[in-house]
Motif scaffolding. Structure first.
Motif, PDB file in Angstrom:
ATOM      1  N   MET A   1     -42.908 -83.278  11.993  1.00  0.00           N
ATOM      2  CA  MET A   1     -42.488 -82.672  13.232  1.00  0.00           C
ATOM      3  C   MET A   1     -41.018 -82.980  13.463  1.00  0.00           C
ATOM      4  SD  MET A   1     -43.793 -83.436  17.147  1.00  0.00           S
ATOM      5  CE  MET A   1     -45.409 -82.794  16.896  1.00  0.00           C
ATOM      6  N   THR A   2     -40.273 -81.988  13.892  1.00  0.00           N
ATOM      7  CA  THR A   2     -38.861 -82.194  14.156  1.00  0.00           C
ATOM      8  C   THR A   2     -38.678 -82.863  15.514  1.00  0.00           C
ATOM      9  OG1 THR A   2     -38.540 -80.086  15.288  1.00  0.00           O
ATOM     10  CG2 THR A   2     -38.321 -80.075  12.876  1.00  0.00           C
ATOM     11  N   THR A   3     -37.506 -83.451  15.701  1.00  0.00           N
ATOM     12  CA  THR A   3     -37.201 -84.075  16.991  1.00  0.00           C
ATOM     13  C   THR A   3     -37.240 -83.038  18.098  1.00  0.00           C
ATOM     14  OG1 THR A   3     -35.843 -85.737  15.908  1.00  0.00           O
ATOM     15  CG2 THR A   3     -35.465 -85.408  18.251  1.00  0.00           C
ATOM     16  N   GLN A   4     -36.778 -81.814  17.802  1.00  0.00           N
ATOM     17  CA  GLN A   4     -36.789 -80.758  18.812  1.00  0.00           C
ATOM     18  C   GLN A   4     -38.221 -80.417  19.226  1.00  0.00           C
ATOM     19  OE1 GLN A   4     -34.775 -77.180  17.671  1.00  0.00           O
ATOM     20  NE2 GLN A   4     -34.906 -76.302  19.708  1.00  0.00           N
ATOM     21  N   ASN A   5     -39.128 -80.318  18.262  1.00  0.00           N
ATOM     22  CA  ASN A   5     -40.532 -80.038  18.589  1.00  0.00           C
ATOM     23  C   ASN A   5     -41.148 -81.183  19.376  1.00  0.00           C
ATOM     24  OD1 ASN A   5     -40.469 -77.578  17.305  1.00  0.00           O
ATOM     25  ND2 ASN A   5     -41.440 -78.303  15.438  1.00  0.00           N
ATOM     26  N   MET A   6     -40.867 -82.435  18.965  1.00  0.00           N
ATOM     27  CA  MET A   6     -41.408 -83.595  19.669  1.00  0.00           C
ATOM     28  C   MET A   6     -40.903 -83.613  21.108  1.00  0.00           C
ATOM     29  SD  MET A   6     -41.210 -87.693  18.821  1.00  0.00           S
ATOM     30  CE  MET A   6     -39.459 -87.823  19.004  1.00  0.00           C
ATOM     31  N   THR A   7     -39.615 -83.333  21.299  1.00  0.00           N
ATOM     32  CA  THR A   7     -39.041 -83.312  22.638  1.00  0.00           C
ATOM     33  C   THR A   7     -39.735 -82.273  23.505  1.00  0.00           C
ATOM     34  OG1 THR A   7     -36.890 -84.106  21.874  1.00  0.00           O
ATOM     35  CG2 THR A   7     -36.909 -82.852  23.930  1.00  0.00           C
ATOM     36  N   HIS A   8     -39.926 -81.070  22.964  1.00  0.00           N
ATOM     37  CA  HIS A   8     -40.600 -80.000  23.710  1.00  0.00           C
ATOM     38  C   HIS A   8     -42.045 -80.392  24.022  1.00  0.00           C
ATOM     39  CE1 HIS A   8     -41.791 -76.064  25.091  1.00  0.00           C
ATOM     40  NE2 HIS A   8     -42.810 -76.105  24.243  1.00  0.00           N
ATOM     41  N   ASP A   9     -42.759 -80.927  23.046  1.00  0.00           N
ATOM     42  CA  ASP A   9     -44.154 -81.333  23.261  1.00  0.00           C
ATOM     43  C   ASP A   9     -44.249 -82.430  24.317  1.00  0.00           C
ATOM     44  OD1 ASP A   9     -44.892 -79.487  21.355  1.00  0.00           O
ATOM     45  OD2 ASP A   9     -45.309 -80.981  19.796  1.00  0.00           O
ATOM     46  N   ASN A  10     -43.374 -83.414  24.246  1.00  0.00           N
ATOM     47  CA  ASN A  10     -43.401 -84.508  25.222  1.00  0.00           C
ATOM     48  C   ASN A  10     -43.085 -84.008  26.629  1.00  0.00           C
ATOM     49  OD1 ASN A  10     -44.115 -86.359  23.295  1.00  0.00           O
ATOM     50  ND2 ASN A  10     -42.044 -87.087  22.943  1.00  0.00           N
ATOM     51  N   LYS A  11     -42.138 -83.104  26.742  1.00  0.00           N
ATOM     52  CA  LYS A  11     -41.807 -82.520  28.034  1.00  0.00           C
ATOM     53  C   LYS A  11     -43.016 -81.765  28.590  1.00  0.00           C
ATOM     54  CE  LYS A  11     -38.266 -79.517  30.043  1.00  0.00           C
ATOM     55  NZ  LYS A  11     -37.051 -78.740  29.730  1.00  0.00           N
ATOM     56  N   SER A  12     -43.701 -81.033  27.743  1.00  0.00           N
ATOM     57  CA  SER A  12     -44.897 -80.290  28.161  1.00  0.00           C
ATOM     58  C   SER A  12     -46.014 -81.230  28.612  1.00  0.00           C
ATOM     59  CB  SER A  12     -45.403 -79.411  27.020  1.00  0.00           C
ATOM     60  OG  SER A  12     -44.472 -78.404  26.726  1.00  0.00           O
ATOM     61  N   ILE A  13     -46.201 -82.346  27.920  1.00  0.00           N
ATOM     62  CA  ILE A  13     -47.243 -83.319  28.283  1.00  0.00           C
ATOM     63  C   ILE A  13     -46.969 -83.887  29.666  1.00  0.00           C
ATOM     64  CG2 ILE A  13     -48.186 -85.612  27.727  1.00  0.00           C
ATOM     65  CD1 ILE A  13     -47.747 -84.774  24.720  1.00  0.00           C
ATOM     66  N   VAL A  14     -45.727 -84.279  29.936  1.00  0.00           N
ATOM     67  CA  VAL A  14     -45.375 -84.839  31.243  1.00  0.00           C
ATOM     68  C   VAL A  14     -45.545 -83.786  32.334  1.00  0.00           C
ATOM     69  CG1 VAL A  14     -43.470 -85.738  32.640  1.00  0.00           C
ATOM     70  CG2 VAL A  14     -43.892 -86.666  30.355  1.00  0.00           C
ATOM     71  N   GLN A  15     -45.083 -82.570  32.081  1.00  0.00           N
ATOM     72  CA  GLN A  15     -45.236 -81.509  33.076  1.00  0.00           C
ATOM     73  C   GLN A  15     -46.713 -81.221  33.348  1.00  0.00           C
ATOM     74  OE1 GLN A  15     -42.574 -78.682  31.070  1.00  0.00           O
ATOM     75  NE2 GLN A  15     -41.283 -78.710  32.890  1.00  0.00           N
ATOM     76  N   GLN A  16     -47.525 -81.216  32.300  1.00  0.00           N
ATOM     77  CA  GLN A  16     -48.967 -81.000  32.461  1.00  0.00           C
ATOM     78  C   GLN A  16     -49.587 -82.109  33.308  1.00  0.00           C
ATOM     79  OE1 GLN A  16     -51.087 -81.042  28.740  1.00  0.00           O
ATOM     80  NE2 GLN A  16     -53.073 -81.103  29.716  1.00  0.00           N
ATOM     81  N   ALA A  17     -49.221 -83.342  33.034  1.00  0.00           N
ATOM     82  CA  ALA A  17     -49.775 -84.482  33.764  1.00  0.00           C
ATOM     83  C   ALA A  17     -49.421 -84.411  35.243  1.00  0.00           C
ATOM     84  CB  ALA A  17     -49.277 -85.789  33.156  1.00  0.00           C
ATOM     85  N   LEU A  18     -48.166 -84.162  35.547  1.00  0.00           N
ATOM     86  CA  LEU A  18     -47.729 -84.154  36.935  1.00  0.00           C
ATOM     87  C   LEU A  18     -48.234 -82.926  37.682  1.00  0.00           C
ATOM     88  CD1 LEU A  18     -44.163 -85.577  36.425  1.00  0.00           C
ATOM     89  CD2 LEU A  18     -46.223 -86.770  37.148  1.00  0.00           C
ATOM     90  N   THR A  19     -48.300 -81.795  37.006  1.00  0.00           N
ATOM     91  CA  THR A  19     -48.835 -80.582  37.635  1.00  0.00           C
ATOM     92  C   THR A  19     -50.298 -80.790  37.988  1.00  0.00           C
ATOM     93  OG1 THR A  19     -47.280 -79.161  36.480  1.00  0.00           O
ATOM     94  CG2 THR A  19     -49.280 -78.118  37.309  1.00  0.00           C
ATOM     95  N   ALA A  20     -51.065 -81.379  37.061  1.00  0.00           N
ATOM     96  CA  ALA A  20     -52.484 -81.632  37.321  1.00  0.00           C
ATOM     97  C   ALA A  20     -52.656 -82.581  38.502  1.00  0.00           C
ATOM     98  CB  ALA A  20     -53.154 -82.203  36.076  1.00  0.00           C
ATOM     99  N   LEU A  21     -51.841 -83.611  38.557  1.00  0.00           N
ATOM    100  CA  LEU A  21     -51.946 -84.590  39.635  1.00  0.00           C
ATOM    101  C   LEU A  21     -51.588 -83.973  40.986  1.00  0.00           C
ATOM    102  CD1 LEU A  21     -52.453 -87.494  40.547  1.00  0.00           C
ATOM    103  CD2 LEU A  21     -50.046 -87.951  40.086  1.00  0.00           C
ATOM    104  N   VAL A  22     -50.462 -83.264  41.050  1.00  0.00           N
ATOM    105  CA  VAL A  22     -50.010 -82.684  42.316  1.00  0.00           C
ATOM    106  C   VAL A  22     -50.941 -81.551  42.757  1.00  0.00           C
ATOM    107  CG1 VAL A  22     -48.136 -81.419  43.439  1.00  0.00           C
ATOM    108  CG2 VAL A  22     -47.616 -83.401  42.016  1.00  0.00           C
TER     109      VAL A  22
END
Length: 132
Positions: A1-22
């Motif tokens: 996995m490239t750093t760019q893909n990891m960055t995008h995936d990690n950003k998506s995970i955090v957004q998913q977590a916070l969206t679900a919580l809020v």
């Protein structure tokens, strides 16, 4: 996995977590996205474990129900994601500015840091480095 893909995936995970919580107010939606050894670091140099932090978030959700969250920025680089938001408490309560820093490991949130400042005090902190 490239750093760019990891960055995008990690950003998506955090957004998913916070969206679900809020959106749901359910910490159960957040729990599977945290590693078992998750730590939440506090400004007073203490830290909470995953169960301690989830319990604290759960306890805060009742008085914070109806809080408005306005996400200003979400930035990601490798295994770190930073979110800057403005939050307003219900019934015209005070506005706060929050910066969350998340570190991810193997697709799970492993660590978090949170900085909270009342928006009304922001101006006083703009020139802390200047001599008085």
């Amino acid at each position: 996995m490239t750093t760019q893909n990891m960055t995008h995936d990690n950003k998506s995970i955090v957004q998913q977590a916070l969206t679900a919580l809020v959106a749901t107010g359910d910490v159960g939606a957040l729990a599977p996205l945290l590693s078992d050894d998750f730590l939440h670091h506090r400004p007073d140099a203490t830290a909470r474990t995953k169960p301690e932090w989830l319990a604290a978030v759960s306890a805060a959700l009742v008085p914070l129900a109806g809080m408005q969250v306005e996400i200003e920025h979400v930035l990601a680089d490798g295994d770190h994601v930073v979110m800057h938001s403005r939050r307003r408490l219900p019934d015209a309560g005070p506005e706060i500015t929050v910066v969350d820093v998340w570190r991810l490991d193997d697709g799970l949130i492993a660590e978090a840091w949170e900085i909270i400042e009342p928006a009304s005090q922001a101006e006083a902190n703009l020139t802390w480095w200047e001599p008085r």
